[in-house]
Design an enzyme around this catalytic site. Structure first.
Site, PDB file in Angstrom:
ATOM      1  CE  LYS A 115      14.114 -47.310  -1.256  1.00 41.74           C
ATOM      2  NZ  LYS A 115      13.171 -48.356  -1.595  1.00 41.74           N
ATOM      3  CE  LYS A 199      11.830 -43.285  -7.682  1.00 42.77           C
ATOM      4  NZ  LYS A 199      11.228 -44.563  -7.927  1.00 42.77           N
ATOM      5  CE  LYS A 202       5.557 -48.804  -4.932  1.00 39.81           C
ATOM      6  NZ  LYS A 202       6.670 -49.050  -4.052  1.00 39.81           N
TER       7      LYS A 202
HETATM    8  P1  ATP Z   1       9.266 -46.485  -3.161  1.00 39.69           P
HETATM    9  O1  ATP Z   1       9.085 -45.000  -3.124  1.00 39.69           O
HETATM   10  O2  ATP Z   1       8.240 -47.219  -2.351  1.00 39.69           O
HETATM   11  O3  ATP Z   1      10.658 -46.961  -2.934  1.00 39.69           O
HETATM   12  P2  ATP Z   1       8.829 -46.387  -6.031  1.00 39.69           P
HETATM   13  O4  ATP Z   1       7.710 -45.429  -6.256  1.00 39.69           O
HETATM   14  O5  ATP Z   1      10.182 -45.971  -6.449  1.00 39.69           O
HETATM   15  O6  ATP Z   1       8.847 -46.973  -4.578  1.00 39.69           O
HETATM   16  P3  ATP Z   1       9.109 -49.074  -6.929  1.00 39.69           P
HETATM   17  O7  ATP Z   1       8.378 -50.170  -6.240  1.00 39.69           O
HETATM   18  O8  ATP Z   1      10.542 -48.894  -6.591  1.00 39.69           O
HETATM   19  O9  ATP Z   1       8.381 -47.694  -6.744  1.00 39.69           O
HETATM   20  O10 ATP Z   1       8.945 -49.184  -8.490  1.00 39.69           O
HETATM   21  C1  ATP Z   1       7.957 -49.905  -9.158  1.00 39.69           C
HETATM   22  C2  ATP Z   1       8.073 -49.659 -10.641  1.00 39.69           C
HETATM   23  O11 ATP Z   1       7.658 -48.331 -10.953  1.00 39.69           O
HETATM   24  C3  ATP Z   1       9.506 -49.782 -11.180  1.00 39.69           C
HETATM   25  O12 ATP Z   1       9.453 -50.338 -12.484  1.00 39.69           O
HETATM   26  C4  ATP Z   1       9.970 -48.369 -11.223  1.00 39.69           C
HETATM   27  O13 ATP Z   1      11.001 -48.174 -12.161  1.00 39.69           O
HETATM   28  C5  ATP Z   1       8.699 -47.652 -11.640  1.00 39.69           C
HETATM   29  N1  ATP Z   1       8.694 -46.265 -11.176  1.00 39.69           N
HETATM   30  C6  ATP Z   1       8.780 -45.858  -9.891  1.00 39.69           C
HETATM   31  N2  ATP Z   1       8.725 -44.516  -9.823  1.00 39.69           N
HETATM   32  C7  ATP Z   1       8.601 -44.071 -11.097  1.00 39.69           C
HETATM   33  C8  ATP Z   1       8.496 -42.767 -11.686  1.00 39.69           C
HETATM   34  N3  ATP Z   1       8.522 -41.683 -10.939  1.00 39.69           N
HETATM   35  N4  ATP Z   1       8.385 -42.670 -13.031  1.00 39.69           N
HETATM   36  C9  ATP Z   1       8.361 -43.784 -13.792  1.00 39.69           C
HETATM   37  N5  ATP Z   1       8.461 -45.039 -13.300  1.00 39.69           N
HETATM   38  C10 ATP Z   1       8.580 -45.194 -11.967  1.00 39.69           C
END
Ligand code: ATP
Ligand code: LTN
Length: 335
Positions: A115, A199, A202
């Site tokens: 980050k 990965k 979102k």
């Molecule tokens: P951001 O991109 O906004 O930082 P993110 O998509 O990584 O967010 P988080 O809010 O960090 O989402 O994660 C929410 C939940 O979803 C956590 O349990 C995280 O481990 C899971 N998660 C996020 N991305 C993935 C992915 N690509 N595959 C599986 N699980 C995921």
């Protein structure tokens, strides 16, 4: 709610658009486990502000995320749903745990390192202390199980470490939580559609990298058609062929079938069909979720009531742990 059940807790930051990665890595397990556990699901808005957010959008997104948790199948009669900032004890315990966490261990966190690379203009203290706030979310409720995606494993380890450190320094106070993480081939790490070495995230600036839970069927089909695969032809699960492995993982997770059944199913078929069928099963999963979401958002009274009750119950439970913590470290109580 049955007090004898073990506690399961998890949260998602209201940033970007909830995506199929969040669903398969986390939310689907929450729903699957909610009858056997006392569930606590949080919209972690205090985490989201470690990255600059537009206030009006953040405000809307918190309600929208809560509605999406419910639309995915979280039952408010079984589980508690609330917004993190509605329970002040999270920030209070985080401050206390900050005095136990070491600079060195926090600076080794992979998510922090990623980050700060991405947000050079805003490397704030919150970003650094973020895993301590996550530990306080978990430890406040004496959580037993924390269902998350693989990227959160390191943060979970830190939560366990801080619980043990506190328990050893004072006396047993916190439960030491366990992570619940699927295998990678079962959805713990869904990959980006355009760059399957990364990965799916979102808040990716390119929406073609993720499938949002609220994407309409045409958009879903278009995004899958554009998904990056490789120059081979055989549809086989091979972790090194990231794009195809990702599509197979999505297919098998969404249809609750094994990877080998999915491979069998696609034998002799081309990539275009694979993409089309993954799009179809995604649409089949998401359309009912979107319908329920629209209902919840068109009449917000029910949603607001659920969040209000959730916060009330959470404040009560969190305060019990926090009072214990304050007493043990020598803060004067009883006023
Ligand atoms: P951001 O991109 O906004 O930082 P993110 O998509 O990584 O967010 P988080 O809010 O960090 O989402 O994660 C929410 C939940 O979803 C956590 O349990 C995280 O481990 C899971 N998660 C996020 N991305 C993935 C992915 N690509 N595959 C599986 N699980 C995921
Ligand atoms: N850091 C997590 C979100 C999160 C969380 C939690 C997950 C905040 N508090 C408590 C599980 C339990 C992330 O996914 N980025």
């Amino acid at each position: 709610m049955n007090d004898k059940k073990k506690t399961m807790l998890s949260g998602i930051q209201p940033s970007g658009h909830l995506c199929i990665g969040n669903y398969l890595g986390a939310i689907k397990n929450w729903v699957r486990l909610q009858n056997d556990y006392d569930g606590i699901f949080i919209v972690v808005d205090l985490h989201a502000i470690t990255v600059r957010q537009k206030p009006a959008e953040l405000r809307k997104r918190c309600l929208s995320f809560a509605a999406q948790y419910l639309a995915c199948g979280i039952d408010p009669n079984e589980s508690i749903i609330f917004i993190q900032s509605h329970v002040p004890a999270h920030a209070e315990l985080a401050w206390t745990l900050n005095t136990l966490a070491h600079m060195g261990e926090l600076s080794r966190m992979t998510q922090y390192k990623d980050k700060i690379k991405k947000h050079q203009a805003n490397i704030n203290v919150g970003l650094f202390a973020y895993p301590v706030l996550m530990a306080s979310d978990i430890l406040l409720y004496q959580s037993d199980l924390v269902p998350v995606g693989e990227d959160q494993k390191q943060h979970l380890e830190l939560s366990r470490e801080l619980a043990e450190r506190f328990n050893n320094a004072y006396s047993p106070t916190f439960k030491v939580p366990e992570a619940f993480i699927m295998k990678q081939s079962a959805g713990a790490r869904i990959r980006s559609l355009q760059d399957p070495t990364k990965k799916m995230s979102k808040s990716d600036e390119n929406p073609n990298n993720y499938i949002a839970l609220l994407d309409d069927p045409d958009t879903i089909l278009k995004k899958f058609k554009r998904a990056v695969t490789d120059s081979e032809t055989e549809i086989k699960y091979d972790e090194n062929r990231h794009g195809v492995a990702n599509l197979l993982t999505l297919y098998s997770s969404l249809t609750d079938s094994s990877l080998s059944d999915a491979e069998q199913h696609f034998q002799g078929i081309g990539y275009a069909q694979l993409k089309k069928q993954v799009a179809d099963v995604t649409i089949e999963t998401l359309v009912p979720i979107q319908k329920r979401y629209d209902e919840l958002m068109s009449e917000k009274t029910e949603l607001e009531k659920i969040l209000k009750n959730g916060a009330e119950e959470a404040r009560y439970r969190a305060r019990k742990t926090l009072s214990k913590v304050y007493r043990k470290i020598g803060l004067v109580g009883g006023f």
